[in-house]
Design an enzyme around this catalytic site. Structure first.
Site, PDB file in Angstrom:
ATOM      1  N   GLY A  13     -10.315  42.266  34.989  1.00 42.51           N
ATOM      2  CA  GLY A  13      -9.806  42.270  36.144  1.00 42.51           C
ATOM      3  C   GLY A  13      -8.460  41.194  35.761  1.00 42.51           C
ATOM      4  O   GLY A  13      -7.800  41.425  34.760  1.00 42.51           O
ATOM      5  N   CYS A  14      -8.182  40.752  36.882  1.00 41.90           N
ATOM      6  CA  CYS A  14      -6.899  39.969  36.855  1.00 41.90           C
ATOM      7  C   CYS A  14      -6.774  39.008  35.780  1.00 41.90           C
ATOM      8  O   CYS A  14      -7.775  38.154  35.470  1.00 41.90           O
ATOM      9  CB  CYS A  14      -6.604  39.290  38.110  1.00 41.90           C
ATOM     10  SG  CYS A  14      -5.155  38.038  37.946  1.00 41.90           S
TER      11      CYS A  14
END
Length: 175
Positions: A13-14
């Site tokens: 993810g981020c």
């Protein structure tokens, strides 16, 4: 005889939320946010977030294997992600946020595959572990403002970490 540092690359993810968990461990020399796995050379954040470059946001960890093993890094990795979500992580959706363990050699591949198998068999999650294990490709460091984001913009980082659902998921499933 000096130990040679090694590299590990993980996508979860981020990348803002993937730096701090590794950065805090003895044996980690550096953690760099960046992009990998796509077809565009030297991509920018603006390009990657469109989903058209094929790149995934990731972190490249340089570590001292005499202090911290690759297996330990994989264990840390699992505990920062939802390994049952192939289509992104938490609030971040799409291929550029998919969970991936990128291996650099056969030993890393075997460690990652065994760890995934054991996690699947553990019964920790109702759904299967879908994180992919792929050969590492060229890693492109992200723009400077993305590096060490949790240090530079702590309040924004903390708000995002909580608001994205990541912190709650980790607390519920890993702590």
């Amino acid at each position: 005889m000096a130990t040679t540092n090694e590299k590990a690359i993980f996508a979860g993810g981020c990348f803002w939320c993937m730096v701090k968990p590794f950065d805090e461990h003895p044996g980690v020399v550096s953690v760099t946010s960046g992009y990998t796995g796509g077809h565009v050379e030297n991509p920018t954040y603006e390009q990657v977030k469109t989903g058209m470059t094929g790149h995934t946001e990731a972190v490249e960890i340089v570590y001292d294997p005499s202090i911290l093993s690759y297996k330990d890094l994989v264990d840390i990795y699992w505990q920062q992600t939802d390994p049952t979500d192939a289509f992104g992580q938490f609030a971040d959706r799409g291929d550029s946020y998919r969970p991936v363990i990128f291996y650099s050699n056969e030993e890393q591949k075997e460690i990652a595959e065994e760890s995934k198998r054991l996690l699947n068999e553990s019964g920790r999650f109702q759904d299967p572990v879908v994180t992919t294990i792929e050969a590492a490709e060229v890693f492109y460091p992200a723009e400077e403002y993305h590096q060490d984001f949790y240090k530079k913009n702590n309040s924004h980082y903390t708000s995002y970490h909580q608001g994205s659902g990541r912190a709650g998921f980790i607390e519920e499933n890993w702590d």
